[in-house]
Design a protein around this motif. Structure first.
Motif, PDB file in Angstrom:
ATOM      1  N   ALA A  19       4.852   6.236  -7.009  1.00 42.64           N
ATOM      2  CA  ALA A  19       4.320   5.689  -5.755  1.00 42.64           C
ATOM      3  C   ALA A  19       5.426   5.126  -4.890  1.00 42.64           C
ATOM      4  N   VAL A  20       6.412   4.478  -5.535  1.00 44.38           N
ATOM      5  CA  VAL A  20       7.521   3.905  -4.779  1.00 44.38           C
ATOM      6  C   VAL A  20       8.375   5.011  -4.190  1.00 44.38           C
ATOM      7  N   ARG A  21       8.614   6.094  -4.962  1.00 51.30           N
ATOM      8  CA  ARG A  21       9.435   7.202  -4.462  1.00 51.30           C
ATOM      9  C   ARG A  21       8.753   7.916  -3.307  1.00 51.30           C
ATOM     10  N   VAL A  22       7.431   8.051  -3.391  1.00 55.11           N
ATOM     11  CA  VAL A  22       6.695   8.651  -2.269  1.00 55.11           C
ATOM     12  C   VAL A  22       6.841   7.777  -1.035  1.00 55.11           C
ATOM     13  N   GLU A  23       6.704   6.460  -1.250  1.00 54.48           N
ATOM     14  CA  GLU A  23       6.794   5.516  -0.130  1.00 54.48           C
ATOM     15  C   GLU A  23       8.124   5.661   0.602  1.00 54.48           C
ATOM     16  N   ARG A  24       9.197   5.767  -0.175  1.00 57.76           N
ATOM     17  CA  ARG A  24      10.533   5.847   0.430  1.00 57.76           C
ATOM     18  C   ARG A  24      10.758   7.171   1.147  1.00 57.76           C
ATOM     19  N   ALA A  25      10.068   8.220   0.685  1.00 62.75           N
ATOM     20  CA  ALA A  25      10.310   9.553   1.250  1.00 62.75           C
ATOM     21  C   ALA A  25       9.531   9.808   2.539  1.00 62.75           C
ATOM     22  N   ILE A  26       8.510   9.012   2.809  1.00 64.81           N
ATOM     23  CA  ILE A  26       7.691   9.236   4.008  1.00 64.81           C
ATOM     24  C   ILE A  26       8.498   8.917   5.258  1.00 64.81           C
ATOM     25  N   GLU A  27       8.513   9.841   6.195  1.00 67.73           N
ATOM     26  CA  GLU A  27       9.269   9.679   7.435  1.00 67.73           C
ATOM     27  C   GLU A  27       8.316   9.618   8.623  1.00 67.73           C
ATOM     28  N   GLY A  28       8.906   9.388   9.787  1.00 64.65           N
ATOM     29  CA  GLY A  28       8.113   9.296  11.003  1.00 64.65           C
ATOM     30  C   GLY A  28       7.314  10.557  11.279  1.00 64.65           C
ATOM     31  N   ARG A  29       7.908  11.720  10.988  1.00 67.50           N
ATOM     32  CA  ARG A  29       7.200  12.983  11.232  1.00 67.50           C
ATOM     33  C   ARG A  29       5.958  13.103  10.340  1.00 67.50           C
ATOM     34  N   HIS A  30       6.022  12.496   9.134  1.00 68.14           N
ATOM     35  CA  HIS A  30       4.847  12.530   8.264  1.00 68.14           C
ATOM     36  C   HIS A  30       3.739  11.646   8.829  1.00 68.14           C
ATOM     37  N   LEU A  31       4.129  10.536   9.449  1.00 70.32           N
ATOM     38  CA  LEU A  31       3.129   9.669  10.079  1.00 70.32           C
ATOM     39  C   LEU A  31       2.443  10.394  11.231  1.00 70.32           C
TER      40      LEU A  31
ATOM     41  N   THR B 185       1.804  12.968  -1.164  1.00 70.83           N
ATOM     42  CA  THR B 185       2.218  13.423  -2.491  1.00 70.83           C
ATOM     43  C   THR B 185       3.657  13.899  -2.426  1.00 70.83           C
ATOM     44  N   LEU B 186       4.424  13.575  -3.478  1.00 70.05           N
ATOM     45  CA  LEU B 186       5.808  14.038  -3.581  1.00 70.05           C
ATOM     46  C   LEU B 186       5.811  15.320  -4.397  1.00 70.05           C
TER      47      LEU B 186
END
Length: 353
Positions: free
Chosen positions: A273-285, A340-341
């Protein structure tokens, strides 16, 4: 027999205080001093308080250059030089450090005024120095304390918080970001940071323990902004000022997992969950917002943030450590977005049916 002695008559004019008397009384505190410089005659005068403030023996020659010599080298360029004062009539307000002859340092606020002739030519200047060392030290201590608390929250998820009474409702922004709640939500329900299934227990238990007026610990499971939950230990300590009742309560909140000695915990990668959190970028938002058919205004409303903040998050101008980011992710997840990562570290997103 007259038991009352005759009243002592005083000339009212004798009770008047001159400006010199006022200055003497003020300078008696040892925190201020004044100077005057007559440009026409070249005469410079320092008050007794200024000599004491500068750590000089009274009677030493008074000169603006001597005053500049005592200013910390790093602050010296801040003050106007003699030519700027005499020729241009410039004398501003500054806060600088002084190094006195005995090596002690003081922080002073300098205030000054230049006087001009009818023709507009500078003819004299006067100034006052006020010792604000204690104020500046308190401000620096406060700044360092805030940095320490921010580092504990950021690097160890340890939060230290003080309130006048229990239950706690006015948490700092770092803690609110951890649990993904707005201050208004916690004020409305102090149990909201705790997972729903444990709220009945702590609703009864915490007031009972607080009523004893002694330090105690509880271990509630807190909801997390990025999803899921984790157990935390809350140690609450009453602070008193000599009275039986606490004047405030200080809480230290830390993950239960952090209590195990470091050597007993195996080294492992960050939780998924932490790794997914860090990988989310503005384009994903932006993509998630598109799946929901939301406008920027919709996302701002659902996350409780301003439109400009949401826009900056999507443009990545606030960075992944932004305190506002968890609120946006929580709003998207609440609306059904699943992050999801996948293989290669890429982020996939979908809308739950």
């Amino acid at each position: 027999m007259n038991l009352h002695p005759p009243a002592h008559r005083v000339d009212p004019r004798a009770a008047d205080l001159s400006s010199h008397d006022f200055m003497r009384l003020i300078e008696a505190f040892g925190l201020t001093g004044a100077w005057r410089w007559d440009f026409v005659s070249g005469r410079q005068v320092w008050s007794s308080g200024l000599y004491r403030l500068l750590g000089l023996r009274e009677g030493e020659p008074a000169s603006y250059e001597r005053l500049l010599d005592l200013v910390h080298p790093a602050d010296r360029d801040v003050l106007e030089d003699a030519a700027q004062i005499v020729q241009a009539g410039v004398l501003s307000s500054h806060t600088v450090r002084l190094i006195r002859p005995d090596g002690t340092a003081r922080t002073v606020v300098s205030r000054g005024e230049v006087f001009f002739s009818p023709a507009g030519r500078p003819v004299a200047a006067t100034g006052v120095l006020l010792d604000v060392t204690d104020r500046e030290r308190l401000a620096e201590m406060h700044r360092l304390e805030q940095q320490r608390l921010a580092s504990l929250a950021r690097d160890a998820q340890v939060f230290i918080h003080t309130e006048p009474s229990l239950p706690l409702t006015e948490y700092e922004p770092d803690f609110l970001a951890l649990v993904g709640l707005r201050r208004e939500e916690v004020r409305a329900d102090w149990l909201s940071p705790i997972v729903p299934e444990e709220r009945p227990r702590w609703r009864d238990e915490l007031p009972r323990l607080a009523a004893l007026g002694q330090p105690f610990s509880i271990a509630p499971t807190l909801r997390l902004a990025e999803g899921g939950a984790a157990p935390f230990r809350m140690t609450l300590v009453p602070l008193r000022d000599g009275t039986p009742d606490p004047v405030c309560w200080t809480a230290v909140i830390a993950p239960l997992a952090a209590e195990a000695p470091a050597r007993e915990r195996p080294q492992r990668q960050a939780e998924p969950a932490v790794r997914v959190e860090r990988a989310i970028e503005g384009r994903h938002l932006r993509a998630a917002r598109g799946l929901l058919d939301w406008t920027l205004n919709d996302l701002a409303r659902e996350s409780g943030l301003s439109l400009s903040t949401v826009r900056r998050l999507e443009e990545e101008s606030e960075g992944p450590s932004s305190r506002s980011r968890p609120h946006v992710l929580a709003a998207l997840r609440k609306a059904g977005i699943v992050f999801t990562l996948v293989e290669g570290g890429a982020v996939a997103l979908a809308r739950a049916e």
